[in-house]
Scaffold this motif. Structure first.
Motif, PDB file in Angstrom:
ATOM      1  N   LEU A  98       0.804  -1.222   0.000  1.00 40.98           N
ATOM      2  CA  LEU A  98       0.000   0.000   0.000  1.00 40.98           C
ATOM      3  C   LEU A  98       0.840   1.277   0.000  1.00 40.98           C
ATOM      4  O   LEU A  98       0.356   2.329  -0.447  1.00 40.98           O
ATOM      5  CB  LEU A  98      -0.915   0.009   1.229  1.00 40.98           C
ATOM      6  N   LEU A  99       2.070   1.195   0.482  1.00 44.99           N
ATOM      7  CA  LEU A  99       2.904   2.390   0.609  1.00 44.99           C
ATOM      8  C   LEU A  99       3.066   3.111  -0.725  1.00 44.99           C
ATOM      9  O   LEU A  99       3.319   2.487  -1.758  1.00 44.99           O
ATOM     10  CB  LEU A  99       4.282   2.032   1.157  1.00 44.99           C
ATOM     11  N   ASN A 100       2.883   4.424  -0.692  1.00 45.66           N
ATOM     12  CA  ASN A 100       3.057   5.329  -1.831  1.00 45.66           C
ATOM     13  C   ASN A 100       1.999   5.194  -2.915  1.00 45.66           C
ATOM     14  O   ASN A 100       2.151   5.795  -3.980  1.00 45.66           O
ATOM     15  CB  ASN A 100       4.468   5.200  -2.432  1.00 45.66           C
ATOM     16  N   LEU A 101       0.929   4.428  -2.667  1.00 46.69           N
ATOM     17  CA  LEU A 101      -0.159   4.411  -3.640  1.00 46.69           C
ATOM     18  C   LEU A 101      -0.828   5.783  -3.657  1.00 46.69           C
ATOM     19  O   LEU A 101      -1.002   6.422  -2.618  1.00 46.69           O
ATOM     20  CB  LEU A 101      -1.209   3.350  -3.285  1.00 46.69           C
ATOM     21  N   GLU A 102      -1.202   6.237  -4.847  1.00 53.58           N
ATOM     22  CA  GLU A 102      -1.923   7.499  -4.983  1.00 53.58           C
ATOM     23  C   GLU A 102      -3.317   7.327  -4.395  1.00 53.58           C
ATOM     24  O   GLU A 102      -3.958   6.300  -4.580  1.00 53.58           O
ATOM     25  CB  GLU A 102      -2.023   7.839  -6.468  1.00 53.58           C
ATOM     26  N   VAL A 103      -3.771   8.325  -3.653  1.00 52.96           N
ATOM     27  CA  VAL A 103      -5.105   8.297  -3.063  1.00 52.96           C
ATOM     28  C   VAL A 103      -5.997   9.217  -3.883  1.00 52.96           C
ATOM     29  O   VAL A 103      -5.673  10.396  -4.074  1.00 52.96           O
ATOM     30  CB  VAL A 103      -5.078   8.741  -1.588  1.00 52.96           C
ATOM     31  N   ARG A 104      -7.118   8.671  -4.377  1.00 48.85           N
ATOM     32  CA  ARG A 104      -8.015   9.438  -5.234  1.00 48.85           C
ATOM     33  C   ARG A 104      -9.420   9.483  -4.650  1.00 48.85           C
ATOM     34  O   ARG A 104      -9.887   8.527  -4.049  1.00 48.85           O
ATOM     35  CB  ARG A 104      -8.116   8.797  -6.616  1.00 48.85           C
ATOM     36  N   VAL A 105     -10.081  10.608  -4.887  1.00 51.46           N
ATOM     37  CA  VAL A 105     -11.515  10.733  -4.665  1.00 51.46           C
ATOM     38  C   VAL A 105     -12.076  11.014  -6.047  1.00 51.46           C
ATOM     39  O   VAL A 105     -11.804  12.079  -6.610  1.00 51.46           O
ATOM     40  CB  VAL A 105     -11.858  11.857  -3.671  1.00 51.46           C
ATOM     41  N   GLY A 106     -12.786  10.041  -6.614  1.00 49.03           N
ATOM     42  CA  GLY A 106     -13.166  10.136  -8.029  1.00 49.03           C
ATOM     43  C   GLY A 106     -11.895  10.054  -8.855  1.00 49.03           C
ATOM     44  O   GLY A 106     -11.092   9.158  -8.686  1.00 49.03           O
ATOM     45  N   LYS A 107     -11.671  11.042  -9.711  1.00 42.23           N
ATOM     46  CA  LYS A 107     -10.453  11.069 -10.527  1.00 42.23           C
ATOM     47  C   LYS A 107      -9.430  12.075  -9.992  1.00 42.23           C
ATOM     48  O   LYS A 107      -8.387  12.281 -10.581  1.00 42.23           O
ATOM     49  CB  LYS A 107     -10.806  11.400 -11.979  1.00 42.23           C
ATOM     50  N   THR A 108      -9.754  12.697  -8.842  1.00 43.94           N
ATOM     51  CA  THR A 108      -8.891  13.721  -8.268  1.00 43.94           C
ATOM     52  C   THR A 108      -7.918  13.113  -7.261  1.00 43.94           C
ATOM     53  O   THR A 108      -8.327  12.411  -6.335  1.00 43.94           O
ATOM     54  CB  THR A 108      -9.741  14.796  -7.556  1.00 43.94           C
ATOM     55  N   LYS A 109      -6.619  13.415  -7.427  1.00 44.58           N
ATOM     56  CA  LYS A 109      -5.612  12.957  -6.472  1.00 44.58           C
ATOM     57  C   LYS A 109      -5.686  13.829  -5.227  1.00 44.58           C
ATOM     58  O   LYS A 109      -5.624  15.054  -5.306  1.00 44.58           O
ATOM     59  CB  LYS A 109      -4.212  13.044  -7.082  1.00 44.58           C
ATOM     60  N   VAL A 110      -5.841  13.197  -4.059  1.00 43.38           N
ATOM     61  CA  VAL A 110      -5.920  13.945  -2.802  1.00 43.38           C
ATOM     62  C   VAL A 110      -4.737  13.665  -1.879  1.00 43.38           C
ATOM     63  O   VAL A 110      -4.619  14.273  -0.824  1.00 43.38           O
ATOM     64  CB  VAL A 110      -7.249  13.657  -2.055  1.00 43.38           C
ATOM     65  N   GLY A 111      -3.858  12.730  -2.276  1.00 43.70           N
ATOM     66  CA  GLY A 111      -2.702  12.427  -1.443  1.00 43.70           C
ATOM     67  C   GLY A 111      -2.076  11.102  -1.807  1.00 43.70           C
ATOM     68  O   GLY A 111      -2.289  10.575  -2.903  1.00 43.70           O
ATOM     69  N   LYS A 112      -1.296  10.558  -0.853  1.00 43.36           N
ATOM     70  CA  LYS A 112      -0.671   9.247  -1.052  1.00 43.36           C
ATOM     71  C   LYS A 112      -0.651   8.496   0.273  1.00 43.36           C
ATOM     72  O   LYS A 112      -0.644   9.097   1.352  1.00 43.36           O
ATOM     73  CB  LYS A 112       0.744   9.376  -1.604  1.00 43.36           C
ATOM     74  N   VAL A 113      -0.638   7.166   0.191  1.00 47.20           N
ATOM     75  CA  VAL A 113      -0.593   6.314   1.378  1.00 47.20           C
ATOM     76  C   VAL A 113       0.833   6.301   1.925  1.00 47.20           C
ATOM     77  O   VAL A 113       1.780   6.043   1.181  1.00 47.20           O
ATOM     78  CB  VAL A 113      -1.049   4.872   1.054  1.00 47.20           C
ATOM     79  N   THR A 114       0.972   6.594   3.229  1.00 45.56           N
ATOM     80  CA  THR A 114       2.296   6.577   3.851  1.00 45.56           C
ATOM     81  C   THR A 114       2.427   5.497   4.916  1.00 45.56           C
ATOM     82  O   THR A 114       3.509   5.291   5.457  1.00 45.56           O
ATOM     83  CB  THR A 114       2.627   7.944   4.482  1.00 45.56           C
ATOM     84  N   GLY A 115       1.319   4.803   5.209  1.00 44.25           N
ATOM     85  CA  GLY A 115       1.409   3.744   6.202  1.00 44.25           C
ATOM     86  C   GLY A 115       0.076   3.081   6.454  1.00 44.25           C
ATOM     87  O   GLY A 115      -0.958   3.467   5.900  1.00 44.25           O
ATOM     88  N   LEU A 116       0.109   2.053   7.275  1.00 38.34           N
ATOM     89  CA  LEU A 116      -1.084   1.309   7.672  1.00 38.34           C
ATOM     90  C   LEU A 116      -0.986   1.068   9.165  1.00 38.34           C
ATOM     91  O   LEU A 116       0.017   0.562   9.654  1.00 38.34           O
ATOM     92  CB  LEU A 116      -1.158  -0.030   6.927  1.00 38.34           C
ATOM     93  N   ARG A 117      -2.015   1.460   9.888  1.00 41.12           N
ATOM     94  CA  ARG A 117      -2.064   1.233  11.338  1.00 41.12           C
ATOM     95  C   ARG A 117      -3.066   0.111  11.592  1.00 41.12           C
ATOM     96  O   ARG A 117      -4.252   0.268  11.318  1.00 41.12           O
ATOM     97  CB  ARG A 117      -2.476   2.518  12.055  1.00 41.12           C
ATOM     98  N   THR A 118      -2.583  -1.033  12.071  1.00 44.92           N
ATOM     99  CA  THR A 118      -3.465  -2.161  12.338  1.00 44.92           C
ATOM    100  C   THR A 118      -3.952  -2.098  13.774  1.00 44.92           C
ATOM    101  O   THR A 118      -3.153  -2.020  14.704  1.00 44.92           O
ATOM    102  CB  THR A 118      -2.746  -3.507  12.079  1.00 44.92           C
ATOM    103  N   LEU A 119      -5.268  -2.104  13.928  1.00 41.02           N
ATOM    104  CA  LEU A 119      -5.892  -2.027  15.241  1.00 41.02           C
ATOM    105  C   LEU A 119      -6.832  -3.205  15.427  1.00 41.02           C
ATOM    106  O   LEU A 119      -7.166  -3.905  14.472  1.00 41.02           O
ATOM    107  CB  LEU A 119      -6.658  -0.703  15.379  1.00 41.02           C
ATOM    108  N   ALA A 120      -7.298  -3.411  16.642  1.00 36.43           N
ATOM    109  CA  ALA A 120      -8.163  -4.556  16.935  1.00 36.43           C
ATOM    110  C   ALA A 120      -9.501  -4.473  16.215  1.00 36.43           C
ATOM    111  O   ALA A 120     -10.003  -5.469  15.706  1.00 36.43           O
ATOM    112  CB  ALA A 120      -8.388  -4.648  18.444  1.00 36.43           C
TER     113      ALA A 120
END
Length: 194
Positions: A98-120
């Protein structure tokens, strides 16, 4: 394929045990005595589990050749991987995928994935938005309906305010202006009664 299963934390006690941030759904079987892991950084070689036990909700691991607190300190921050022959779940992703995947809302780039926090209860995607701010996104189907590793993006359908709610309060704090909570569109009025 190498799959990340843990990140080593601080030493525990004086006999070489370490705490581990677990990144797998099956820690009891994955960290059984004798299990062998590829380690990053590679200079640490491979590690073989000598002991595995729980102290409340923290996994404590001992490795062959790690017998003192000083030995354990050298492992701090290392990442453990195992070799996987198959993909067990088509709807499961590991943090390194998942790291560095582009984050989109529709076709608009809103950021990138920098990590995953696993919780219960649920996992959280850590997203760096276009302004460089960190946003925690619940990793659930309703909000993250599509993860496309091949094309390098995550599609979001975020609830209103997910990317702006904290910014608005921070901007108001910086300007010293009070937020309009009345819904009327005015923070206050001036004038003299007639």
């Amino acid at each position: 394929m190498q799959v990340q299963v843990a990140r080593i934390g601080k030493p525990h006690g004086i006999k070489g045990e370490v705490t581990a941030l677990v990144l797998t759904d099956a820690p009891d079987s994955r960290f059984a005595v004798g299990a062998e892991f590829v380690v990053e950084p590679a200079t640490l070689g491979t590690l073989t589990v000598k002991s595995s036990r729980w102290n409340k909700d923290i996994l404590l691991l001992g490795f062959e050749g790690t017998t003192t607190r000083n030995d354990a300190e050298l492992l701090r921050g290392a990442t453990l991987y195992f070799e996987s022959e198959d993909d067990e779940d088509d709807d499961a992703w590991y943090e390194h995928e998942l790291l560095n995947l582009e984050v989109r809302v529709g076709k608009t780039k809103v950021g990138k994935v920098t990590g995953l926090r696993t919780l219960a209860v649920q996992d959280l995607l850590i997203v760096e938005d276009n302004d460089g701010d960190e946003v925690l996104v619940p990793f659930v189907d309703e909000i993250v309906p599509e993860v496309n590793i091949e094309d390098g993006y995550v599609l979001l359908t975020p609830p209103a305010g997910l990317f702006t709610v904290n910014k608005e309060s921070a901007e108001n704090d910086e300007t010293g202006e009070a937020a309009d909570l009345s819904g009327t569109g005015t923070a206050g009025t001036e004038g003299t009664p007639e």
